[in-house]
Write an enzyme that holds these catalytic residues in place. Structure first.
Site, PDB file in Angstrom:
ATOM      1  N   ARG A 152      -9.257   1.049   9.465  1.00 43.35           N
ATOM      2  CA  ARG A 152      -8.841  -0.503   9.426  1.00 43.35           C
ATOM      3  C   ARG A 152      -9.662  -1.172  10.358  1.00 43.35           C
ATOM      4  O   ARG A 152      -9.208  -2.204  10.709  1.00 43.35           O
ATOM      5  CB  ARG A 152      -7.495  -0.250  10.174  1.00 43.35           C
ATOM      6  N   ARG A 175       0.914  -8.597  13.872  1.00 45.05           N
ATOM      7  CA  ARG A 175      -0.016  -7.634  12.968  1.00 45.05           C
ATOM      8  C   ARG A 175      -0.623  -8.616  11.997  1.00 45.05           C
ATOM      9  O   ARG A 175      -1.629  -7.956  11.731  1.00 45.05           O
ATOM     10  CB  ARG A 175       1.282  -6.934  12.198  1.00 45.05           C
ATOM     11  N   LYS A 224       0.720  -1.099   0.011  1.00 43.89           N
ATOM     12  CA  LYS A 224       0.070   0.128   0.018  1.00 43.89           C
ATOM     13  C   LYS A 224       0.956   1.329   0.116  1.00 43.89           C
ATOM     14  O   LYS A 224       0.639   2.006  -0.727  1.00 43.89           O
ATOM     15  CB  LYS A 224      -0.929   0.140   1.197  1.00 43.89           C
TER      16      LYS A 224
HETATM   17  P1  AP5 Z   1       5.073  -1.518   1.586  1.00 41.54           P
HETATM   18  O1  AP5 Z   1       4.540  -0.660   0.244  1.00 41.54           O
HETATM   19  O2  AP5 Z   1       5.852  -0.826   2.516  1.00 41.54           O
HETATM   20  O3  AP5 Z   1       3.837  -2.396   2.391  1.00 41.54           O
HETATM   21  P2  AP5 Z   1       2.263  -1.587   3.248  1.00 41.54           P
HETATM   22  O4  AP5 Z   1       1.512  -2.305   2.673  1.00 41.54           O
HETATM   23  O5  AP5 Z   1       2.454  -0.258   3.174  1.00 41.54           O
HETATM   24  O6  AP5 Z   1       2.919  -2.305   4.792  1.00 41.54           O
HETATM   25  P3  AP5 Z   1       2.874  -1.611   5.860  1.00 41.54           P
HETATM   26  O7  AP5 Z   1       3.666  -2.604   6.803  1.00 41.54           O
HETATM   27  O8  AP5 Z   1       3.551  -0.458   6.105  1.00 41.54           O
HETATM   28  O9  AP5 Z   1       1.559  -1.608   6.395  1.00 41.54           O
HETATM   29  P4  AP5 Z   1       0.969  -1.776   7.709  1.00 41.54           P
HETATM   30  O10 AP5 Z   1      -0.456  -1.323   7.579  1.00 41.54           O
HETATM   31  O11 AP5 Z   1       1.096  -2.668   8.491  1.00 41.54           O
HETATM   32  O12 AP5 Z   1       1.924  -0.500   8.581  1.00 41.54           O
HETATM   33  P5  AP5 Z   1       1.589   0.850   8.841  1.00 41.54           P
HETATM   34  O13 AP5 Z   1       2.652   1.685   8.852  1.00 41.54           O
HETATM   35  O14 AP5 Z   1       0.178   1.421   8.270  1.00 41.54           O
HETATM   36  O15 AP5 Z   1       5.640  -2.877   0.897  1.00 41.54           O
HETATM   37  C1  AP5 Z   1       6.407  -3.893   1.916  1.00 41.54           C
HETATM   38  C2  AP5 Z   1       7.528  -4.420   1.328  1.00 41.54           C
HETATM   39  O16 AP5 Z   1       7.575  -4.971   0.029  1.00 41.54           O
HETATM   40  C3  AP5 Z   1       8.696  -2.979   0.992  1.00 41.54           C
HETATM   41  O17 AP5 Z   1      10.010  -3.451   1.081  1.00 41.54           O
HETATM   42  C4  AP5 Z   1       8.385  -2.780  -0.573  1.00 41.54           C
HETATM   43  O18 AP5 Z   1       9.642  -2.539  -1.197  1.00 41.54           O
HETATM   44  C5  AP5 Z   1       8.172  -4.267  -1.179  1.00 41.54           C
HETATM   45  N1  AP5 Z   1       7.099  -4.387  -2.129  1.00 41.54           N
HETATM   46  C6  AP5 Z   1       6.048  -3.667  -2.142  1.00 41.54           C
HETATM   47  N2  AP5 Z   1       5.286  -4.038  -3.290  1.00 41.54           N
HETATM   48  C7  AP5 Z   1       5.877  -5.063  -3.771  1.00 41.54           C
HETATM   49  C8  AP5 Z   1       5.829  -5.883  -4.772  1.00 41.54           C
HETATM   50  N3  AP5 Z   1       4.795  -5.811  -5.667  1.00 41.54           N
HETATM   51  N4  AP5 Z   1       6.671  -6.809  -5.393  1.00 41.54           N
HETATM   52  C9  AP5 Z   1       7.910  -7.082  -4.301  1.00 41.54           C
HETATM   53  N5  AP5 Z   1       7.841  -6.173  -3.427  1.00 41.54           N
HETATM   54  C10 AP5 Z   1       7.061  -5.319  -3.002  1.00 41.54           C
HETATM   55  O19 AP5 Z   1       0.861   0.814  10.438  1.00 41.54           O
HETATM   56  C11 AP5 Z   1       1.957   0.574  11.595  1.00 41.54           C
HETATM   57  C12 AP5 Z   1       1.231   0.352  12.857  1.00 41.54           C
HETATM   58  O20 AP5 Z   1       0.627   1.654  13.198  1.00 41.54           O
HETATM   59  C13 AP5 Z   1      -0.167  -0.573  12.905  1.00 41.54           C
HETATM   60  O21 AP5 Z   1       0.515  -2.044  13.205  1.00 41.54           O
HETATM   61  C14 AP5 Z   1      -0.788  -0.020  13.926  1.00 41.54           C
HETATM   62  O22 AP5 Z   1      -0.275  -0.184  15.214  1.00 41.54           O
HETATM   63  C15 AP5 Z   1      -0.786   1.445  13.789  1.00 41.54           C
HETATM   64  N6  AP5 Z   1      -1.565   2.016  12.897  1.00 41.54           N
HETATM   65  C16 AP5 Z   1      -1.732   2.324  11.538  1.00 41.54           C
HETATM   66  N7  AP5 Z   1      -2.841   2.757  11.073  1.00 41.54           N
HETATM   67  C17 AP5 Z   1      -3.754   2.616  11.974  1.00 41.54           C
HETATM   68  C18 AP5 Z   1      -5.303   2.581  12.045  1.00 41.54           C
HETATM   69  N8  AP5 Z   1      -5.801   3.153  10.984  1.00 41.54           N
HETATM   70  N9  AP5 Z   1      -5.733   2.285  13.172  1.00 41.54           N
HETATM   71  C19 AP5 Z   1      -5.118   1.679  14.348  1.00 41.54           C
HETATM   72  N10 AP5 Z   1      -3.734   1.539  14.180  1.00 41.54           N
HETATM   73  C20 AP5 Z   1      -3.072   1.955  13.134  1.00 41.54           C
END
Ligand code: AP5
Length: 223
Positions: free
Chosen positions: A90, A173, A18
């Site tokens: 979420r 997660r 994402k």
């Molecule tokens: P990446 O694009 O970074 O993946 P992502 O889907 O953004 O994953 P995140 O881990 O950032 O999402 P998340 O939802 O757990 O974390 P967030 O920061 O929102 O890609 C991942 C990797 O794969 C990268 O290395 C990339 O290069 C590679 N890649 C991407 N696409 C690829 C492809 N097509 N092929 C190969 N490789 C690829 O949240 C963190 C924490 O914050 C949560 O755990 C929670 O505690 C809190 N939080 C955030 N939002 C909320 C909410 N709305 N409500 C409550 N708590 C929240």
């Protein structure tokens, strides 16, 4: 594609891509990314009251409570016309709060993009991810490496591994996602807004697939 009034939700499990796609979209089409994870990490780094409350939930791989997130997003979204919501909503409670807010603002969503990806790939992506803590830009040691190991291609600063990308926290997660976020697919399926993307494809192909889907939707709305 005209970016005015384009309002997207990027939905999917941790590691589905994402953030990578939201940044690509932001660069190419000037639709700003709003990442709840990035906003929370900035608050944690600055030691704000929100950051102090959020930290323990994030470290454990759990969700930050809905009331904190909804208040944070209400203040983020007021006055904005176009955006990509990356990581919000979420939970069903967050989705209902978003619906109520957008109805109040007269700002309907353009589409909800669901990133479909299998579990093995999610774990490999998260445990191999490297992030610029200042900009949130991500790399992968195998699938998307920086030109120089350990250094951001654009900003030039160091890239690091996120604490919540350890195997143990990733397992938490993913369990949290299954329990609290996966039900949103059914929630949005009923609205006609949902677009499903095969997020297992290479990064550029996923970008092209999302762009084609959004363009088709915005054209359909205009005609
Ligand atoms: P990446 O694009 O970074 O993946 P992502 O889907 O953004 O994953 P995140 O881990 O950032 O999402 P998340 O939802 O757990 O974390 P967030 O920061 O929102 O890609 C991942 C990797 O794969 C990268 O290395 C990339 O290069 C590679 N890649 C991407 N696409 C690829 C492809 N097509 N092929 C190969 N490789 C690829 O949240 C963190 C924490 O914050 C949560 O755990 C929670 O505690 C809190 N939080 C955030 N939002 C909320 C909410 N709305 N409500 C409550 N708590 C929240």
């Amino acid at each position: 594609m005209s970016q005015a009034g384009v309002r997207l939700v990027f939905l999917g499990a941790p590691g589905a891509g994402k953030g990578t796609q939201a940044k690509a979209f932001q660069e190419k089409f000037s639709v700003p990314q709003i990442s709840t994870g990035d906003i929370l990490r900035t608050n944690v780094a600055k030691g704000t009251p929100l950051g102090l409350k959020a930290k323990s939930f994030m470290d454990a791989g759990d969700l930050v409570p809905d009331d904190l997130i909804i208040a944070m997003m209400e203040s983020e979204l007021g006055g904005r016309d176009s955006y990509i919501l990356d990581g919000f909503p979420r939970t069903v409670a967050q989705a209902e709060a978003l619906d109520a807010l957008l109805t109040r603002l007269g700002h309907p969503l353009t589409a909800v993009v669901q990133f479909d990806c299998d579990r093995e790939a999610l774990i490999a992506r998260l445990t191999g991810r490297w992030t610029n803590p200042r900009t949130g830009r991500t790399y992968h040691s195998e699938f998307n490496p920086p030109r120089v190991a350990g250094i951001d291609d654009d900003a030039g600063g160091p890239i690091v591994q996120r604490k919540d990308d350890s195997r143990e926290v990733v397992a938490e997660r993913l369990a949290t996602y299954d329990e609290k976020t996966a039900p949103l697919v059914a929630y949005y399926e009923g609205t006609g807004l949902l677009v499903r993307i095969d997020a297992l494809k290479p990064i550029d192909e996923v970008t092209a697939e999302i762009f084609a889907a959004i363009e088709a939707r915005t054209k359909a709305v205009r005609t």
